[in-house]
Enzyme design. Sequence first.
Site, PDB file in Angstrom:
ATOM      1  CG  ASP A 361      25.356  21.609 -28.667  1.00  0.00           C
ATOM      2  OD1 ASP A 361      26.138  22.518 -28.362  1.00  0.00           O
ATOM      3  OD2 ASP A 361      25.066  21.332 -29.842  1.00  0.00           O
ATOM      4  NE  ARG A 438      29.322  31.083 -28.367  1.00  0.00           N
ATOM      5  CZ  ARG A 438      28.999  29.832 -28.131  1.00  0.00           C
ATOM      6  NH1 ARG A 438      29.866  28.868 -28.320  1.00  0.00           N
ATOM      7  NH2 ARG A 438      27.808  29.506 -27.722  1.00  0.00           N
ATOM      8  CE  LYS A 471      26.420  21.380 -33.155  1.00  0.00           C
ATOM      9  NZ  LYS A 471      25.241  21.963 -32.487  1.00  0.00           N
ATOM     10  CG  ASP A 473      30.487  24.627 -32.490  1.00  0.00           C
ATOM     11  OD1 ASP A 473      30.677  25.272 -33.531  1.00  0.00           O
ATOM     12  OD2 ASP A 473      29.613  24.916 -31.646  1.00  0.00           O
ATOM     13  CG  ASN A 475      31.245  28.397 -31.726  1.00  0.00           C
ATOM     14  OD1 ASN A 475      30.363  28.671 -32.527  1.00  0.00           O
ATOM     15  ND2 ASN A 475      31.192  27.308 -30.972  1.00  0.00           N
ATOM     16  CB  CYS A 521      29.106  22.530 -35.973  1.00  0.00           C
ATOM     17  SG  CYS A 521      28.273  23.928 -35.192  1.00  0.00           S
ATOM     18  CG  ASP A 543      24.436  28.535 -34.621  1.00  0.00           C
ATOM     19  OD1 ASP A 543      24.444  27.292 -34.669  1.00  0.00           O
ATOM     20  OD2 ASP A 543      25.274  29.203 -33.983  1.00  0.00           O
TER      21      ASP A 543
HETATM   22  C1  DGJ Z   1      27.500  27.045 -32.016  1.00  0.00           C
HETATM   23  C2  DGJ Z   1      26.764  25.947 -32.711  1.00  0.00           C
HETATM   24  O1  DGJ Z   1      26.485  26.292 -34.023  1.00  0.00           O
HETATM   25  C3  DGJ Z   1      25.514  25.613 -31.930  1.00  0.00           C
HETATM   26  O2  DGJ Z   1      24.759  24.645 -32.596  1.00  0.00           O
HETATM   27  C4  DGJ Z   1      25.910  25.139 -30.563  1.00  0.00           C
HETATM   28  O3  DGJ Z   1      26.597  23.924 -30.654  1.00  0.00           O
HETATM   29  C5  DGJ Z   1      26.750  26.191 -29.873  1.00  0.00           C
HETATM   30  N1  DGJ Z   1      27.851  26.618 -30.681  1.00  0.00           N
HETATM   31  C6  DGJ Z   1      27.267  25.691 -28.560  1.00  0.00           C
HETATM   32  O4  DGJ Z   1      28.141  26.553 -27.973  1.00  0.00           O
END
Ligand code: DGJ
Length: 728
Positions: A361, A438, A471, A473, A475, A521, A543
Amino acid sequence: MSVILLPQNQFHLKGKGFSYIFGVNSFNLLTHHYYGAPLPDETDLQYLYQPHRFNDYTAQIDGTQDRYSAVYPEYPVANYGEFRDYAICVEDARGSRVTDLRFEKAEVIGAKPVHPDGIPVATGGETLAVCLFDAVLGLRVTLYYTVYADENVITRRAAIENCGNSPIRLLRALSASLDFFDHDFTILSLPGEHAAERYAQWSPAVYGRTVIGNCRGTSSHQNSPFVALMRKGCTEESGEVYGCSLIYSGSHYECIEVDQYGKTRLLTGIQPETFTWKLDVGEAFETPEAALCYSGEGLGAMSRSYHDFYRNYIVNPNFVHKKRPVVLNSWEGMHFAFDNKRLMAAIDALEGSGIDTFVLDDGWFGARNNATAGLGDWWVNTEKLPGGLKEISDHCRKKGLKFGLWIEPEMINPNSDLFRAHPDWTIHAPDRKPLVARNQCILDLSRRDVLDYIKQTMHRVISESGADYIKWDANRHLTENWSEMLPADRQGELQHRHILGVYELARYLTESFPDIIFEGCSGGGGRFDGAMLRFFPQYWTSDNTDAHDRSIIQFGTGLCFPLGCHSCHVSVSPNIRNGRPISAVTRAAIARQGVLGYEFDPLKVSEEELAAISETVKAYRATEDLILEGDLYRGENSVQNNTMSQTIVSKDKSRAVSVFYYALNNDNKDRLMKVYGLDPNRKYRILETGDVLSGAVLRYAGVPLKKTKSDFVAYLLTFEAVDSLEKV
Ligand code: DGJ
């Protein structure tokens, strides 16, 4: 026949279990007539629609009676004779915002065109294209209706073309509108937040407008682009319900309006608050697609219809039916605290666990030692990983594992070399300090230069990594909606253009690496929507990996999306987020309601625990096909009750797996679990107990569950039809 063309431009869309009927009235307006249980093919419902008793604003100044019966338009316009919420609003060069769409022509076009801007749309079906025209604006709106003979879903979208002589601006361009002639509905929607996505909510459809949706530039944790209208008396197993799922990943809008006459309108599409679109002469704009579903057999049948539809026509066809990796994802177990040595040891420690993929990750690149730096600097941190990713992926292979890698391509930390080189590449407003969330900003993917850079960069990263699994992501959400590259009169296009950039990037990478499975994600399940599933056959559901909270989140997610798209990991107890201790059996039982995976530090797990994991993986593999292809039958539900149960049944009803979960043990009362969805006339062996019972007994009498003195307990039971002469 899915599209039935009737005389006088009346149209009957007939799917597996519904009819949708509409047509052109004497004023050349496209008018809705009916959506519900199947009716005979030739049904013409024009006779139902008399001028509305109270409908005013229908006569023109010269006395022409011009708009009667447009009270139920298929695609309602703004500012011309009615006051309800509308699907389209167009501003012309003089500032007028009146639109008047009249029927022009209709044709069955067979296969529907792909979306010109690359928005994922459902494949297949038979499509009717209905063209409407506004002669003053020179505006053509083509409504696409796609119907599937074997599905309970129709899709709708609109193409809008400026055929006039001057530029116009779309202030709103929704995907679909649906009028109902009654109002006794319950609205089922999926609001939420980070770590609590898709918490199903039931509320009455009251007079006035109920608005769902968001302005965050993403389909979001906060409101999923899904809503269902349940007619009075609708339950899990019976009654009428209309689902509406928007296949889109940006800001979205759903509105349910009950008007003064007790009629209901449902609208869905791109969020108008954060959208305008300029159409120069000759230009066109096309909306995302909305998938509407009718069920006359309750909410359960609606969910099963959506699951079939998504699996058959939306979800990435390379993987939708394939067995998925069972991953160990490094995040919850290690966060940023790893180096080469620790990773190698962790990979070694997985031996014998049954886990087949190790996913590295966040934290492997740039100066990414915590969440404050490094996003955007997509080169391996060789202090942590001197042998690069290749060494890790090679080591995985040596140990019989596949290798997975985390990326977050859309984002950038201000504390990164990329930002220092290109501070203007983010979405930000002129003369204002950019906001971070973030610690990060968003790359402006509406810009060709930024998009091309990140496409090449990610292509290199993935090629060099040796990964079998990615994966992806994302955020944070969009706030200062402005782009360096757009002229002032096109700034309202930023959010939509950005999400088109995300689609282009996702399409490019998934098509460049067709054998790599990509998991979506977004800070958990923040962008878990239909469009993303075209690229990502599975999505990190939340999460929050606490089994209790997950029972609620997965329940909400399963209302629309197939279980094979829910990525669900067993994590450690007590849970790292909320501290709740829950047994390994319960954690696994809940995670097995989707695609199973794990989150733990392999260096902290005992041999017994690894052996138990291996048993779980084996059992999961034995019923994985049910998760990927089966029919979901819900029993109790966790939002309203203390309990949750569901059964996943094979299409031929020969096999099934059920989970029954309760949060608090309720004074240790006896509990009966009713098993829904089995064939009442067949007998089933319960593999865990050896008992043989008929489908009818299981459904109506149920099976008693073990007594326990614990809270947060889940049981799994597996059923196989014996089809023998054994007496029950
Ligand atoms: C948010 C994701 O939902 C988590 O599973 C993980 O990958 C973190 N970000 C990593 O920064």
